[in-house]
Design a protein around this motif. Structure first.
Motif, PDB file in Angstrom:
ATOM      1  N   ALA A 182     -26.928  -9.489 -11.389  1.00 41.61           N
ATOM      2  CA  ALA A 182     -27.604  -8.192 -11.276  1.00 41.61           C
ATOM      3  C   ALA A 182     -26.617  -7.031 -11.357  1.00 41.61           C
ATOM      4  O   ALA A 182     -25.596  -7.010 -10.663  1.00 41.61           O
ATOM      5  N   LEU A 183     -26.951  -6.073 -12.199  1.00 41.06           N
ATOM      6  CA  LEU A 183     -26.236  -4.802 -12.260  1.00 41.06           C
ATOM      7  C   LEU A 183     -26.998  -3.716 -11.497  1.00 41.06           C
ATOM      8  O   LEU A 183     -26.398  -2.812 -10.926  1.00 41.06           O
ATOM      9  N   TRP A 184     -28.315  -3.827 -11.497  1.00 41.37           N
ATOM     10  CA  TRP A 184     -29.186  -2.860 -10.829  1.00 41.37           C
ATOM     11  C   TRP A 184     -30.364  -3.612 -10.237  1.00 41.37           C
ATOM     12  O   TRP A 184     -30.921  -4.499 -10.883  1.00 41.37           O
ATOM     13  N   LYS A 185     -30.712  -3.290  -8.999  1.00 37.82           N
ATOM     14  CA  LYS A 185     -31.796  -3.992  -8.312  1.00 37.82           C
ATOM     15  C   LYS A 185     -32.946  -3.036  -8.038  1.00 37.82           C
ATOM     16  O   LYS A 185     -32.741  -1.959  -7.448  1.00 37.82           O
ATOM     17  N   ALA A 186     -34.135  -3.425  -8.451  1.00 37.32           N
ATOM     18  CA  ALA A 186     -35.318  -2.609  -8.157  1.00 37.32           C
ATOM     19  C   ALA A 186     -35.525  -2.532  -6.651  1.00 37.32           C
ATOM     20  O   ALA A 186     -35.302  -3.509  -5.923  1.00 37.32           O
ATOM     21  N   ALA A 187     -35.919  -1.354  -6.174  1.00 37.02           N
ATOM     22  CA  ALA A 187     -36.068  -1.140  -4.735  1.00 37.02           C
ATOM     23  C   ALA A 187     -37.249  -1.921  -4.177  1.00 37.02           C
ATOM     24  O   ALA A 187     -38.313  -1.995  -4.800  1.00 37.02           O
ATOM     25  N   PRO A 197     -33.076   5.065 -15.007  1.00 38.40           N
ATOM     26  CA  PRO A 197     -33.927   4.841 -16.191  1.00 38.40           C
ATOM     27  C   PRO A 197     -34.836   3.628 -16.054  1.00 38.40           C
ATOM     28  O   PRO A 197     -35.794   3.481 -16.819  1.00 38.40           O
ATOM     29  N   TRP A 198     -34.561   2.758 -15.094  1.00 35.60           N
ATOM     30  CA  TRP A 198     -35.349   1.525 -14.933  1.00 35.60           C
ATOM     31  C   TRP A 198     -36.229   1.580 -13.695  1.00 35.60           C
ATOM     32  O   TRP A 198     -36.767   0.587 -13.262  1.00 35.60           O
ATOM     33  N   GLY A 199     -36.344   2.778 -13.105  1.00 33.14           N
ATOM     34  CA  GLY A 199     -37.144   2.948 -11.905  1.00 33.14           C
ATOM     35  C   GLY A 199     -36.251   3.038 -10.674  1.00 33.14           C
ATOM     36  O   GLY A 199     -35.032   2.873 -10.754  1.00 33.14           O
ATOM     37  N   PRO A 200     -36.855   3.295  -9.510  1.00 28.49           N
ATOM     38  CA  PRO A 200     -36.058   3.416  -8.284  1.00 28.49           C
ATOM     39  C   PRO A 200     -35.392   2.088  -7.936  1.00 28.49           C
ATOM     40  O   PRO A 200     -35.985   1.018  -8.062  1.00 28.49           O
ATOM     41  N   GLY A 201     -34.160   2.183  -7.489  1.00 22.25           N
ATOM     42  CA  GLY A 201     -33.424   0.963  -7.143  1.00 22.25           C
ATOM     43  C   GLY A 201     -32.055   1.302  -6.589  1.00 22.25           C
ATOM     44  O   GLY A 201     -31.779   2.441  -6.185  1.00 22.25           O
ATOM     45  N   ARG A 202     -31.175   0.313  -6.578  1.00 29.90           N
ATOM     46  CA  ARG A 202     -29.820   0.489  -6.061  1.00 29.90           C
ATOM     47  C   ARG A 202     -28.862  -0.415  -6.843  1.00 29.90           C
ATOM     48  O   ARG A 202     -29.289  -1.367  -7.504  1.00 29.90           O
ATOM     49  N   PRO A 203     -27.554  -0.115  -6.768  1.00 30.45           N
ATOM     50  CA  PRO A 203     -26.602  -0.892  -7.558  1.00 30.45           C
ATOM     51  C   PRO A 203     -26.471  -2.332  -7.079  1.00 30.45           C
ATOM     52  O   PRO A 203     -26.674  -2.645  -5.896  1.00 30.45           O
TER      53      PRO A 203
END
Length: 482
Positions: A182-187, A197-203
Motif C-alpha cells: 500500500a502507498l495510500w490507504k482509504a480512510a 485524488p483517490w478519495g480521503p485517506g492516509r499514507p
C-alpha cells in the motif's frame, strides 16, 4: 586506512565514497511514537550517534535526518485508547524519545521530519508512480505493483518464494497480487484522513520514509540506517518505490543495518511485549554506562540486555573514569603540554583502524582500556620516581588527552569539565561525592520532581558549588570567593 562500510545491498564491505567529497548525508528510520521509549530504541540511536561522531572526527560535514512516523494503525489505536488526538499523542511520545536521547548524549539530528507534515509530498509521489504505471488505485487504496519493478528483492536478497511466503492480503484490501504493498490507504470511519485524488485517506508506511528522505537529501544520498528487522519489507519497498519514482539508481549508496537489542534471545519490541522503559534504565545507570554496554559489541551483532551486562559495563566504566581522575589529580596545577608519545600514537592508530573497519566499536572500546593501562603504567613510574620527570608528565598528559578524545567519540566518558578537578589533595573524594549528588538530582529531574532538583542546586550553591545544566549533562565547578 580508508574507511570501509558493510553494505547490506552488496553484502560486502565497500570503500566509503560519499556523494559529495567531505560531506556525508544520513537518513535513519525513527520511531513510531505511540508509547514510551524503551531500551531497544537506544541501540540504533547510539550506533548512529557514534557513526556520526566518527565521521565528524574524520573531517566530514554530516547532515542527518531521522523521521517520526506519526500516523499509522498503532498510533490511531493508542489515541483512541487514551482519548486524545493522534497528533497530541505522537507529539507527547516524540518528546519523550528526544528527552531520553538527550540524556544518552545522542546528538540531535539536523532535521526530525514528521510524516503528517509531508502528506502533500507523499500524494505527489504516489500520483507520479500511478502516472508512470508502477502503481494502481483499487477501491480508494493505491498499491505499488511489484511486478513492474525489475530487481525487487535485491536489498533483502530474498527469492520470490521467500517473499511470497511472507506476503498476505489483509481484510478489506483489494490488491492484484499479495506481493503488492500500500502507498495510500482509504480512510476507515473515525480515522484521521487527508483529501487525495483517490478519495480521503492516509499514507502507507513505506512511502512516508521515501518522500521525507528524498525531500531533505535527494536521490543517491550516502547512508540509510535502521534495524535489521526493517530490511524486508520496509527498506525493500523504499528502494522499489524510490527508484521507480526518480528513474535513477541507486536510491541510497550504503545501507547499514544494526542488529537488535535482545532479552533472553528474543528482540525487545512493543509488539512482543518484553520492553523495558528507557527512563527506568536511565534512572538506574549513567548514560555513559548504557552507551558502553551497547558499543561493546559490533553494530551488526545482537546485544543481550540484562542487569548483569549493565553492571559489567558499569564496572568497566568506573575503571576508566577512576584512571582519568587519578591522572588529572597528578597533573593538576602543573603547566604540562601534552605529548603524543609512541603509546598514544599507537592507540590512536588502533582506534582508527577499528572504526575504519565498518565502525567496529567493540575493538575501539578495547583500545580505551589499553590506554587506561598505559596511563597507570606512567602514573606508577612517576609515583616511584624521586623527582617528577617532565617527559613522563608530558606523556601522561598526552595519554589523558587521547583517552578523552577517543572516549568522546564513543560518548562513554564524562567530559573533563564535568569531572570538576581543581587539584586539591581531597579532590578525588569531592569529585566522587559530586557525581553521586548530580546523579540523584538527575533522577529527580527525570521524575519531574523539580522542587528536589532545585533544592539540591541551591544548597550546593550555598557552599560554593555551581551547577550548570548542559546538553551533555550537568557540570559542576567551584565558585571563586575572594
Amino acid at each position: 586506512m580508508p574507511l570501509k562500510v558493510y553494505n547490506t545491498m552488496s553484502r560486502r564491505k565497500e570503500l566509503l565514497e560519499t556523494r559529495e567529497p567531505g560531506k556525508a548525508s544520513i537518513y535513519v528510520c525513527g520511531i513510531t511514537p505511540y508509547s514510551k521509549s524503551h531500551a531497544g530504541h537506544a541501540r540504533p540511536s547510539i550506533v548512529w550517534d557514534t557513526i556520526r561522531r566518527y565521521l565528524e572526527y574524520k573531517g566530514y560535514e554530516v547532515f542527518m535526518v531521522q523521521n517520526f512516523t506519526d500516523i499509522d494503525d498503532k498510533i490511531i489505536a493508542a489515541s483512541q485508547r487514551e482519548g486524545i488526538h493522534f497528533k497530541e499523542l505522537a507529539g507527547k511520545y516524540s518528546e519523550d524519545y528526544l528527552r531520553s536521547m538527550d540524556l544518552l548524549k545522542v546528538k540531535r539530528a539536523n532535521v526530525y521530519p514528521r510524516a503528517t507534515n509531508h502528506v502533500g509530498d507523499i500524494i505527489d509521489m504516489v500520483k507520479t508512480l500511478v502516472d508512470k504505471g508502477y502503481a494502481y488505485e483499487s477501491g480508494g487504496d493505491v498499491y505499488f505493483d511489484v511486478s513492474k519493478f525489475d530487481g525487487y528483492g535485491k536489498l533483502s536478497h530474498r527469492s520470490l518464494d521467500e517473499m511470497l511466503a511472507g506476503a498476505r492480503v489483509d481484510p478489506g484490501e483489494k490488491k492484484r497480487d499479495p506481493m503488492d504493498f500500500a502507498l495510500w490507504k482509504a480512510a476507515k470511519p473515525g480515522e484521521p484522513h487527508w483529501d487525495s485524488p483517490w478519495g480521503p485517506g492516509r499514507p502507507g508506511w513505506h512511502i512516508e520514509c521515501s518522500a521525507m528522505s528524498l525531500q531533505f537529501l535527494g536521490n543517491g544520498f550516502d547512508f540509510h540506517g535502521g534495524g535489521s528487522d526493517l530490511i524486508f519489507p520496509h527498506h525493500e519497498n523504499e528502494v522499489a518505490q524510490s527508484e521507480a519514482y526518480t528513474g535513477e539508481k541507486p536510491f541510497v549508496r550504503y545501507w547499514l543495518h544494526n542488529e537488535l537489542l535482545n532479552i533472553k534471545g528474543e528482540k525487545m519490541a512493543k509488539s512482543v511485549g518484553n520492553v523495558v522503559a528507557l527512563s527506568d534504565v536511565l534512572d538506574r545507570y549513567p548514560p555513559e554506562v548504557i552507551r558502553l554496554q551497547m558499543l561493546s559489541a559490533h553494530y551488526r551483532t545482537p546485544v543481550e540486555f540484562s542487569d548483569e551486562a549493565l553492571e559489567s559495563a558499569r564496572s568497566g566504566w568506573r575503571r576508566l573514569e577512576e584512571t582519568l581522575a587519578e591522572a588529572r589529580l597528578l597533573l593538576a596545577g602543573k603547566d604540562v603540554a601534552p605529548a603524543e608519545a609512541e603509546a598514544a600514537r599507537a592507540a590512536r592508530g588502533r582506534f582508527e583502524e577499528a572504526m575504519d573497519d565498518d565502525f567496529n566499536t567493540a575493538l575501539a572500546v578495547g583500545v580505551l582500556f589499553d590506554l587506561a593501562r598505559d596511563i597507570k603504567d606512567v602514573r606508577n613510574r612517576l609515583a616511584n620516581a624521586t623527582l617528577s620527570s617532565s617527559v613522563d608528565l608530558a606523556e601522561l598528559a598526552g595519554l589523558v588527552k587521547i583517552l578523552e578524545d577517543l572516549g568522546g567519540i564513543l560518548g562513554i566518558l564524562k567530559e573533563p569539565a564535568q569531572a570538576g578537578v581543581a587539584g586539591t589533595v581531597d579532590e578525588r573524594t569531592i569529585d566522587g561525592l559530586m557525581r553521586v549528588i548530580l546523579d540523584l538530582r538527575e533522577v529527580a529531574r527525570r521524575k519531574k520532581d523539580w522542587e528536589t532538583a532545585d533544592t539540591i542546586r541551591e544548597r550546593l550553591g550555598e557552599i560554593g558549588f555551581v551547577i550548570e545544566d548542559t546538553a551533555a549533562g550537568p557540570r559542576w565547578k567551584r565558585e571563586r570567593r575572594d
